[in-house]
Motif scaffolding. Sequence first.
Motif, PDB file in Angstrom:
ATOM      1  N   ASP A  88     -36.384 -28.406 -71.459  1.00 36.91           N
ATOM      2  CA  ASP A  88     -35.264 -29.339 -71.356  1.00 36.91           C
ATOM      3  C   ASP A  88     -34.567 -29.319 -69.877  1.00 36.91           C
ATOM      4  N   PHE A  89     -33.974 -27.847 -69.850  1.00 36.92           N
ATOM      5  CA  PHE A  89     -33.250 -27.692 -68.514  1.00 36.92           C
ATOM      6  C   PHE A  89     -34.092 -27.863 -67.343  1.00 36.92           C
ATOM      7  N   ILE A  90     -35.377 -27.599 -67.352  1.00 34.91           N
ATOM      8  CA  ILE A  90     -36.314 -27.725 -66.162  1.00 34.91           C
ATOM      9  C   ILE A  90     -36.562 -28.979 -65.913  1.00 34.91           C
ATOM     10  N   ASN A  91     -36.936 -29.890 -66.976  1.00 35.24           N
ATOM     11  CA  ASN A  91     -37.258 -31.204 -66.594  1.00 35.24           C
ATOM     12  C   ASN A  91     -36.141 -31.909 -65.994  1.00 35.24           C
ATOM     13  N   CYS A  92     -34.849 -31.670 -66.440  1.00 33.37           N
ATOM     14  CA  CYS A  92     -33.653 -32.187 -65.832  1.00 33.37           C
ATOM     15  C   CYS A  92     -33.365 -31.778 -64.591  1.00 33.37           C
ATOM     16  N   LEU A  93     -33.619 -30.341 -64.171  1.00 31.14           N
ATOM     17  CA  LEU A  93     -33.470 -30.106 -62.755  1.00 31.14           C
ATOM     18  C   LEU A  93     -34.523 -30.509 -61.731  1.00 31.14           C
ATOM     19  N   LYS A  94     -35.805 -30.973 -62.557  1.00 35.19           N
ATOM     20  CA  LYS A  94     -36.866 -31.406 -61.588  1.00 35.19           C
ATOM     21  C   LYS A  94     -36.263 -32.906 -60.902  1.00 35.19           C
TER      22      LYS A  94
ATOM     23  N   THR B 221     -35.064 -23.223 -59.592  1.00 34.43           N
ATOM     24  CA  THR B 221     -35.788 -24.483 -60.067  1.00 34.43           C
ATOM     25  C   THR B 221     -35.718 -25.496 -58.899  1.00 34.43           C
ATOM     26  N   ILE B 222     -34.517 -25.609 -58.479  1.00 32.17           N
ATOM     27  CA  ILE B 222     -34.407 -27.027 -57.752  1.00 32.17           C
ATOM     28  C   ILE B 222     -35.136 -26.530 -56.375  1.00 32.17           C
ATOM     29  N   LEU B 223     -34.940 -25.329 -55.703  1.00 27.12           N
ATOM     30  CA  LEU B 223     -35.638 -25.041 -54.573  1.00 27.12           C
ATOM     31  C   LEU B 223     -37.204 -25.127 -54.689  1.00 27.12           C
ATOM     32  N   ASN B 224     -37.872 -24.679 -55.810  1.00 23.28           N
ATOM     33  CA  ASN B 224     -39.151 -24.744 -56.324  1.00 23.28           C
ATOM     34  C   ASN B 224     -39.633 -26.215 -56.214  1.00 23.28           C
ATOM     35  N   GLU B 225     -38.902 -26.878 -56.888  1.00 25.10           N
ATOM     36  CA  GLU B 225     -39.321 -28.601 -56.984  1.00 25.10           C
ATOM     37  C   GLU B 225     -39.263 -29.085 -55.836  1.00 25.10           C
ATOM     38  N   ASN B 226     -38.678 -28.695 -55.044  1.00 30.15           N
ATOM     39  CA  ASN B 226     -38.550 -29.569 -53.683  1.00 30.15           C
ATOM     40  C   ASN B 226     -39.069 -28.604 -52.510  1.00 30.15           C
ATOM     41  N   GLY B 227     -39.902 -27.676 -52.880  1.00 32.52           N
ATOM     42  CA  GLY B 227     -40.907 -27.048 -52.001  1.00 32.52           C
ATOM     43  C   GLY B 227     -40.312 -26.385 -50.759  1.00 32.52           C
ATOM     44  N   LEU B 228     -39.165 -25.727 -51.351  1.00 34.73           N
ATOM     45  CA  LEU B 228     -38.373 -25.160 -50.266  1.00 34.73           C
ATOM     46  C   LEU B 228     -37.898 -23.571 -50.566  1.00 34.73           C
TER      47      LEU B 228
END
Length: 78
Positions: free
Chosen positions: A10-16, A51-58
């Motif tokens: 749930d956290f991961i989906n929200c952070l994505k 998680t946020i860096l990964n999801e944004n390719g950074l």
Amino acid sequence: FTKFNINQYDFINCLKEIKIDESMKNLFYLLKNRNYELIIISDANSFFIETILNENGLSNLFESKNIFTNMASFDQNN
């Protein structure tokens, strides 16, 4: 979080859903290409930031030694 039936996914989906603006991404790449050392100092936790860096390719722009924040992990028993 068990009380509220919230889990790691749930956290991961929200952070994505948190998107970093393209102009900010471009700035990070410009600075990295000019050999600036990129550092993150935050009171957020490591799980959120990673998680946020990964999801944004950074994530490839920031070395883990240059991220100063609170450590976080999930209790696998819950």
